[in-house]
Design a protein around this motif. Structure first.
Motif, PDB file in Angstrom:
ATOM      1  N   TRP A  65       0.826  -1.199   0.000  1.00 32.77           N
ATOM      2  CA  TRP A  65       0.000   0.000   0.000  1.00 32.77           C
ATOM      3  C   TRP A  65       0.865   1.256   0.000  1.00 32.77           C
ATOM      4  N   GLN A  66       1.971   1.202   0.739  1.00 26.85           N
ATOM      5  CA  GLN A  66       2.860   2.357   0.780  1.00 26.85           C
ATOM      6  C   GLN A  66       3.486   2.614  -0.591  1.00 26.85           C
TER       7      GLN A  66
ATOM      8  N   ALA B 285       0.754   4.107  -2.769  1.00 32.25           N
ATOM      9  CA  ALA B 285       0.518   5.506  -2.394  1.00 32.25           C
ATOM     10  C   ALA B 285       1.654   6.389  -2.885  1.00 32.25           C
TER      11      ALA B 285
ATOM     12  N   ILE C  82       1.225   6.956  -6.636  1.00 29.83           N
ATOM     13  CA  ILE C  82       0.143   7.913  -6.913  1.00 29.83           C
ATOM     14  C   ILE C  82       0.594   9.330  -6.574  1.00 29.83           C
ATOM     15  N   LEU C  83       1.344   9.496  -5.461  1.00 25.73           N
ATOM     16  CA  LEU C  83       1.837  10.825  -5.088  1.00 25.73           C
ATOM     17  C   LEU C  83       2.788  11.359  -6.154  1.00 25.73           C
TER      18      LEU C  83
ATOM     19  N   MET D 206      -3.085  11.418  -0.955  1.00 22.09           N
ATOM     20  CA  MET D 206      -2.028  10.515  -0.491  1.00 22.09           C
ATOM     21  C   MET D 206      -1.290  11.078   0.714  1.00 22.09           C
TER      22      MET D 206
ATOM     23  N   SER E 103      -3.513  10.507   3.770  1.00 21.52           N
ATOM     24  CA  SER E 103      -4.027   9.155   3.973  1.00 21.52           C
ATOM     25  C   SER E 103      -3.380   8.436   5.148  1.00 21.52           C
TER      26      SER E 103
ATOM     27  N   LEU F 251       1.581   6.798   3.761  1.00 23.33           N
ATOM     28  CA  LEU F 251       2.989   7.068   3.497  1.00 23.33           C
ATOM     29  C   LEU F 251       3.752   7.298   4.797  1.00 23.33           C
TER      30      LEU F 251
END
Length: 334
Positions: free
Chosen positions: A184-185, A188, A191-192, A229, A232, A235
């Motif tokens: 997930w990190q 993320a 996406i960032l 992100m 969220s 990160l």
């Protein structure tokens, strides 16, 4: 607008009612006068009234709209007035703050009226009766010695309450960080970077003839992705990551261990040292669900394992469980 209708068998004189309603404090469809509480009808605000002498309970109730199949179900807030030994009248509220303000005013001016649901009052009464009976229980042997040790442990922990509070705070953060999967990190982070790249690309595109509308759209999309992100909590940050969380947890654990080492015979591991843990273990022993310290701790672990989102708890139990459960989760109930 006609005079309000009486819901209760007890009524006010017409002149008294007219003056009281005119001066009442208005809260959405309801109102609080000097003599009575006013409740709205389907179309008319403050259409009905009940004298305070007949009101026993006023409380909030949340229902869900039936829905038409074309939209989401929406919650509806009601204020329920209970009067004449069991009769009820409810009125919908558009804004939660107005309902809260009305209840606060009612609590201040008429403390004899309960602001809790009758069922909740009965449950609290039963729980209080159960606690009184437990307090009166006299134990013998290992169970009695275990209770004395736990009472002493609670006194030891109460001498430095900040240590237990810090232990719980660090356990929550560590548990939160442990639950975030590396995948997930990575996602993320991608996406960032994509969002920031979109903003940079849009600004650079202006020099190569990119239209203003397209530039604005790309900047908005990139900014939205980056904002989501960054907020969220997925990160890692310098103050919130697995390594830091573990380090801070171990530091809190070490501080607690140093404190309890000064008291020979302290009965609990440092990782579970909290006054609420002591109280619940004492309760388990008095309920005769365990006969010694090890057994009480094991029963407490099993209890906490079974208390998930599917289990409805009484308010006091819920408050206790959400406070101490992180201590057991972060240690995986070892």
């Amino acid at each position: 607008m006609g005079a309000p209708q009486a819901l209760s068998e007890v009524t006010l004189a017409p002149e008294e009612l007219r003056e009281d309603r005119r001066k009442c404090k208005k809260y959405d469809q309801c109102g609080l006068g000097a003599k009575a509480i006013y409740v709205g009808g389907a179309l008319t605000p403050r259409r009905y009234y009940v004298p305070y002498s007949q009101v026993t309970h006023v409380y909030k109730r949340v229902a869900v709209s039936k829905g038409s199949g074309k939209a989401f179900l929406t919650p509806i807030l009601y204020l329920v007035v209970r009067y004449d030994k069991g009769k009820e009248k409810q009125c919908s509220f558009r804004y939660l703050n107005e309902a809260d303000e009305m209840l606060t005013e009612l609590e201040h001016t008429h403390p004899e009226i309960s602001l809790k649901k009758p069922r909740s009052e009965e449950a609290e009464r039963q729980n209080e009766e159960k606690r009184r009976k437990l307090d009166a229980v006299v134990l013998e042997g290992d169970a009695a010695r275990a209770v004395r040790k736990l009472e002493e442990a609670k006194e030891i922990l109460d001498k430095r309450p900040a240590l237990a509070q810090e232990l719980i705070a660090r356990a929550r953060i560590k548990r939160s960080c442990d639950l975030i999967r590396p995948m997930w990190q990575i996602l993320a982070g991608v996406i960032l970077i994509a969002g920031l790249g979109c903003i940079v690309g849009a600004v650079a595109g202006l020099r190569f003839g990119l239209s203003k509308m397209t530039t604005i759209m790309l900047i908005l999309i990139g900014a939205a992705a980056a904002f989501l992100m960054l907020n969220s909590r997925i990160l890692p940050t310098p103050g919130r990551n697995r390594r830091t969380a573990k380090k801070e947890w171990e530091k809190a654990l070490s501080n607690m261990q140093h404190h309890i080492n000064s008291y020979p015979g302290y009965p609990l591991p440092a990782c579970y040292s909290h006054p609420i843990v002591c109280e619940r273990m004492i309760r388990i022993l008095k309920e005769q669900r365990a006969s010694d310290l090890d057994g009480a701790l094991q029963v407490l672990k099993e209890d906490l394992k079974g208390m998930d989102h599917t289990v409805q708890l009484e308010k006091r139990d819920y408050e206790e469980v959400i406070r101490i459960k992180p201590l057991f989760l972060v240690e995986d109930y070892r």
